[in-house]
Write a protein that holds these residues in place. Structure first.
Motif, PDB file in Angstrom:
ATOM      1  N   ILE A 280       0.859  -1.179   0.000  1.00 33.61           N
ATOM      2  CA  ILE A 280       0.000   0.000   0.000  1.00 33.61           C
ATOM      3  C   ILE A 280       0.897   1.231   0.000  1.00 33.61           C
ATOM      4  O   ILE A 280       1.823   1.334   0.801  1.00 33.61           O
ATOM      5  N   ARG A 281       0.672   2.121  -0.962  1.00 32.74           N
ATOM      6  CA  ARG A 281       1.491   3.330  -1.040  1.00 32.74           C
ATOM      7  C   ARG A 281       0.611   4.531  -1.357  1.00 32.74           C
ATOM      8  O   ARG A 281      -0.458   4.371  -1.943  1.00 32.74           O
ATOM      9  N   THR A 282       1.080   5.718  -0.973  1.00 32.37           N
ATOM     10  CA  THR A 282       0.353   6.922  -1.396  1.00 32.37           C
ATOM     11  C   THR A 282       1.271   7.794  -2.239  1.00 32.37           C
ATOM     12  O   THR A 282       2.484   7.810  -2.032  1.00 32.37           O
ATOM     13  N   HIS A 283       0.684   8.468  -3.206  1.00 28.32           N
ATOM     14  CA  HIS A 283       1.414   9.462  -3.989  1.00 28.32           C
ATOM     15  C   HIS A 283       0.585  10.737  -3.941  1.00 28.32           C
ATOM     16  O   HIS A 283      -0.638  10.681  -3.831  1.00 28.32           O
ATOM     17  N   LEU A 284       1.283  11.856  -4.071  1.00 29.89           N
ATOM     18  CA  LEU A 284       0.591  13.147  -4.065  1.00 29.89           C
ATOM     19  C   LEU A 284       0.888  13.848  -5.379  1.00 29.89           C
ATOM     20  O   LEU A 284       2.046  13.896  -5.827  1.00 29.89           O
ATOM     21  N   ILE A 285      -0.145  14.372  -6.004  1.00 30.07           N
ATOM     22  CA  ILE A 285       0.058  15.165  -7.216  1.00 30.07           C
ATOM     23  C   ILE A 285      -0.561  16.535  -6.953  1.00 30.07           C
ATOM     24  O   ILE A 285      -1.701  16.628  -6.516  1.00 30.07           O
ATOM     25  N   ALA A 286       0.239  17.594  -7.160  1.00 31.15           N
ATOM     26  CA  ALA A 286      -0.271  18.939  -6.889  1.00 31.15           C
ATOM     27  C   ALA A 286      -0.131  19.785  -8.133  1.00 31.15           C
ATOM     28  O   ALA A 286       0.921  19.765  -8.788  1.00 31.15           O
ATOM     29  N   SER A 287      -1.191  20.507  -8.483  1.00 29.99           N
ATOM     30  CA  SER A 287      -1.122  21.323  -9.692  1.00 29.99           C
ATOM     31  C   SER A 287      -0.483  22.656  -9.354  1.00 29.99           C
ATOM     32  O   SER A 287      -0.856  23.310  -8.386  1.00 29.99           O
ATOM     33  N   ALA A 288       0.508  23.012 -10.150  1.00 28.21           N
ATOM     34  CA  ALA A 288       1.271  24.232  -9.867  1.00 28.21           C
ATOM     35  C   ALA A 288       0.891  25.322 -10.842  1.00 28.21           C
ATOM     36  O   ALA A 288       1.163  25.212 -12.030  1.00 28.21           O
ATOM     37  N   THR A 289       0.234  26.353 -10.337  1.00 32.20           N
ATOM     38  CA  THR A 289      -0.086  27.467 -11.207  1.00 32.20           C
ATOM     39  C   THR A 289       0.952  28.567 -11.014  1.00 32.20           C
ATOM     40  O   THR A 289       1.069  29.487 -11.787  1.00 32.20           O
ATOM     41  N   GLN A 290       1.714  28.437  -9.946  1.00 38.39           N
ATOM     42  CA  GLN A 290       2.739  29.431  -9.596  1.00 38.39           C
ATOM     43  C   GLN A 290       4.099  28.994 -10.112  1.00 38.39           C
ATOM     44  O   GLN A 290       4.247  27.887 -10.601  1.00 38.39           O
ATOM     45  N   LYS A 291       5.067  29.853  -9.911  1.00 38.85           N
ATOM     46  CA  LYS A 291       6.433  29.510 -10.306  1.00 38.85           C
ATOM     47  C   LYS A 291       6.947  28.332  -9.479  1.00 38.85           C
ATOM     48  O   LYS A 291       6.684  28.238  -8.284  1.00 38.85           O
ATOM     49  N   THR A 292       7.673  27.452 -10.120  1.00 39.59           N
ATOM     50  CA  THR A 292       8.287  26.340  -9.406  1.00 39.59           C
ATOM     51  C   THR A 292       9.812  26.509  -9.445  1.00 39.59           C
ATOM     52  O   THR A 292      10.313  27.418 -10.110  1.00 39.59           O
ATOM     53  N   ARG A 293      10.525  25.611  -8.793  1.00 36.98           N
ATOM     54  CA  ARG A 293      11.981  25.744  -8.783  1.00 36.98           C
ATOM     55  C   ARG A 293      12.557  25.594 -10.193  1.00 36.98           C
ATOM     56  O   ARG A 293      13.630  26.101 -10.491  1.00 36.98           O
ATOM     57  N   PHE A 294      11.808  24.934 -11.088  1.00 33.87           N
ATOM     58  CA  PHE A 294      12.350  24.685 -12.426  1.00 33.87           C
ATOM     59  C   PHE A 294      12.429  25.967 -13.264  1.00 33.87           C
ATOM     60  O   PHE A 294      13.138  26.010 -14.252  1.00 33.87           O
ATOM     61  N   ASP A 295      11.660  26.991 -12.857  1.00 31.25           N
ATOM     62  CA  ASP A 295      11.729  28.257 -13.591  1.00 31.25           C
ATOM     63  C   ASP A 295      13.113  28.880 -13.478  1.00 31.25           C
ATOM     64  O   ASP A 295      13.544  29.620 -14.354  1.00 31.25           O
ATOM     65  N   SER A 296      13.805  28.565 -12.354  1.00 35.75           N
ATOM     66  CA  SER A 296      15.126  29.177 -12.169  1.00 35.75           C
ATOM     67  C   SER A 296      16.224  28.365 -12.863  1.00 35.75           C
ATOM     68  O   SER A 296      17.374  28.768 -12.879  1.00 35.75           O
ATOM     69  N   TYR A 297      15.878  27.222 -13.438  1.00 34.91           N
ATOM     70  CA  TYR A 297      16.907  26.410 -14.117  1.00 34.91           C
ATOM     71  C   TYR A 297      17.431  27.116 -15.369  1.00 34.91           C
ATOM     72  O   TYR A 297      18.526  26.868 -15.817  1.00 34.91           O
ATOM     73  N   ASP A 298      16.579  27.981 -15.946  1.00 32.28           N
ATOM     74  CA  ASP A 298      17.009  28.761 -17.104  1.00 32.28           C
ATOM     75  C   ASP A 298      17.165  30.201 -16.633  1.00 32.28           C
ATOM     76  O   ASP A 298      16.196  30.926 -16.488  1.00 32.28           O
ATOM     77  N   PRO A 299      18.402  30.657 -16.381  1.00 32.08           N
ATOM     78  CA  PRO A 299      18.588  31.994 -15.809  1.00 32.08           C
ATOM     79  C   PRO A 299      18.159  33.103 -16.762  1.00 32.08           C
ATOM     80  O   PRO A 299      17.986  34.244 -16.346  1.00 32.08           O
ATOM     81  N   LEU A 300      17.970  32.765 -18.039  1.00 29.94           N
ATOM     82  CA  LEU A 300      17.565  33.801 -19.004  1.00 29.94           C
ATOM     83  C   LEU A 300      16.047  33.907 -19.110  1.00 29.94           C
ATOM     84  O   LEU A 300      15.527  34.643 -19.930  1.00 29.94           O
ATOM     85  N   ALA A 301      15.343  33.170 -18.243  1.00 22.28           N
ATOM     86  CA  ALA A 301      13.879  33.176 -18.314  1.00 22.28           C
ATOM     87  C   ALA A 301      13.304  34.567 -18.023  1.00 22.28           C
ATOM     88  O   ALA A 301      12.133  34.812 -18.282  1.00 22.28           O
ATOM     89  N   VAL A 302      14.133  35.464 -17.486  1.00 23.94           N
ATOM     90  CA  VAL A 302      13.647  36.822 -17.183  1.00 23.94           C
ATOM     91  C   VAL A 302      13.401  37.622 -18.464  1.00 23.94           C
ATOM     92  O   VAL A 302      12.685  38.618 -18.459  1.00 23.94           O
ATOM     93  N   ILE A 303      14.007  37.189 -19.572  1.00 27.91           N
ATOM     94  CA  ILE A 303      13.829  37.919 -20.833  1.00 27.91           C
ATOM     95  C   ILE A 303      12.426  37.633 -21.376  1.00 27.91           C
ATOM     96  O   ILE A 303      12.025  36.469 -21.455  1.00 27.91           O
ATOM     97  N   PRO A 304      11.647  38.689 -21.728  1.00 29.19           N
ATOM     98  CA  PRO A 304      10.289  38.421 -22.220  1.00 29.19           C
ATOM     99  C   PRO A 304      10.312  37.572 -23.486  1.00 29.19           C
ATOM    100  O   PRO A 304      11.212  37.704 -24.316  1.00 29.19           O
ATOM    101  N   LYS A 305       9.320  36.712 -23.587  1.00 32.93           N
ATOM    102  CA  LYS A 305       9.235  35.744 -24.679  1.00 32.93           C
ATOM    103  C   LYS A 305       9.332  36.393 -26.062  1.00 32.93           C
ATOM    104  O   LYS A 305       9.989  35.880 -26.967  1.00 32.93           O
ATOM    105  N   GLU A 306       8.679  37.583 -26.195  1.00 30.47           N
ATOM    106  CA  GLU A 306       8.642  38.198 -27.524  1.00 30.47           C
ATOM    107  C   GLU A 306      10.036  38.658 -27.981  1.00 30.47           C
ATOM    108  O   GLU A 306      10.265  38.939 -29.141  1.00 30.47           O
TER     109      GLU A 306
END
Ligand SMILES: Nc1nc2c(ncn2[C@@H]2O[C@H](COP(=O)(O)OP(=O)(O)OP(=O)(O)O)[C@@H](O)[C@H]2O)c(=O)[nH]1
Ligand SMILES: [Mg+2]
Length: 328
Positions: A280-306
């Motif tokens: 018997i095991r439990t797993h948790l799945i949470a929906s992230a609408t906010q920034k996660t730690r992965f957003d900081s993996y690309d340091p250039l993410a601050v540049i606007p997409k356009e």
């Protein structure tokens, strides 16, 4: 807070047959084969390494004379196989793309495959993120995840690093065995009950799940990936093997999850119980609408997409033979 069945949750992504599972690279292929056995769905494997292609339904992305091609080079080779990939995905209404973004094949090819799949199907991407010590993989995985989020209807993220941070005594193999099992079990549940259309963080624990400790572990892992868990819109607790638990115990698991999230915000909490033959095991799945730690993996993410010059056409380094005359 709402507690209920997954079916009661709003905006679940509709899953339509026929469903195809695509495995990319080494880890992605292994997981896809297991997921295909578990769900009974067809699978296709895509890699530049013949050893990964253990299924007869596969696409070999030939990397020519390159022994150690870069992510960009591999992406160019994958793009050259666009026709084969499109043909393999044709006729499927739901496509699940599994890859490890710490791998070069995963980071290079998963965004290409998702983009092609999204032309006609509902796309669910399952992406594993690197361990912290795989420093050279962090940036490429962050960019690949962003591209995958854009080209998929739902993304399930398994973060190897948060899991290891929380369980530092485990070996890499033990870690893979636990996280891979969680991925397969959650995929089984998605196959039968669907998933929300956003990025979902999949957190699991090394403990057997009937205890509250197991959920507490998953919460700790979630905290490592998103600073403000109060901003989580919904969370799903999967109890594998729940049919063997007294209802009172299932109830106490839900109450416990409710208790944790209640303090943090207005999270919709649901529980689903799945049959399982081993423990018997439990797993948790949470929906992230906010920034996660992965957003900081690309340091250039601050540049606007356009302002990006190379977003629409994914960066790659095609081999262009230049006729260079010998100058004497
Ligand atoms: N969660 C999980 N991660 C794995 C597993 N096997 C490997 N990994 C991780 O995935 C990373 C990439 O492995 P592969 O999937 O083999 O990489 P690839 O996509 O084939 O690309 P290459 O780097 O070219 O081999 C490794 O650095 C490990 O961190 C697994 O079974 N489960
Ligand atoms: Mg590999």
């Amino acid at each position: 807070m709402v507690v209920g069945d997954p079916g009661d949750m709003q905006e679940s992504l509709p899953i339509k047959e026929p469903l195809l599972i695509v495995g990319i690279g080494g880890a992605g292929s292994r997981l896809a084969v297991d997921a295909s056995k578990a769900t009974g769905c067809k699978c296709v494997l895509i890699s530049n390494d013949r050893k990964d292609l253990v299924n007869e339904n596969h696409i070999l992305v030939n990397s020519g004379q390159w022994l150690n091609p870069s992510t960009y080079k591999l992406r160019a080779f994958a793009s050259a196989k666009e026709g084969n990939i499109r043909a393999a995905l044709e006729g499927f209404n739901t496509i699940i793309v599994i890859s490890n973004l710490a791998g070069k094949a995963g980071a290079a090819m998963a965004p290409v495959v998702c983009k092609i799949a999204k032309e006609h199907a509902a796309v669910i991407a399952v992406s594993t993120m690197p361990f912290g010590f795989e420093k050279d993989r962090i940036f490429a995985s962050g960019v690949a995840l962003k591209r995958i989020q854009e080209s998929s209807h739902a993304v399930v993220v398994m973060d190897n690093d948060s899991f290891l941070e929380n369980n530092p005594e485990l070996t890499k193999e033990e870690c893979f065995s636990i996280t891979n099992k969680a991925i397969i079990e959650v995929l089984l549940s998605i196959h039968s009950s669907g998933i929300g259309p956003e990025t979902s963080l999949l957190c699991t624990s090394k403990q057997s799940g009937e205890s509250e400790d197991s959920l507490r572990d998953s919460m700790a892992i979630l905290h490592r990936q998103i600073a403000d868990t109060g901003a989580i819109k919904r969370a799903m607790v999967y109890v594998m093997g729940g049919e063997r638990l007294p209802l009172r115990q299932l109830d106490s698991i839900v109450n416990y999850a409710q208790g944790i999230f209640k303090e943090e915000g207005t999270t919709e909490v649901a529980m689903t119980s799945m049959t399982s033959s081993n423990g018997i095991r439990t797993h948790l799945i949470a929906s992230a609408t906010q920034k996660t730690r992965f957003d900081s993996y690309d340091p250039l993410a601050v540049i606007p997409k356009e302002n990006y010059l190379d977003w629409d056409d994914q960066e790659s380094t095609p081999d262009i033979q230049l006729a260079m005359p010998i100058l004497e």
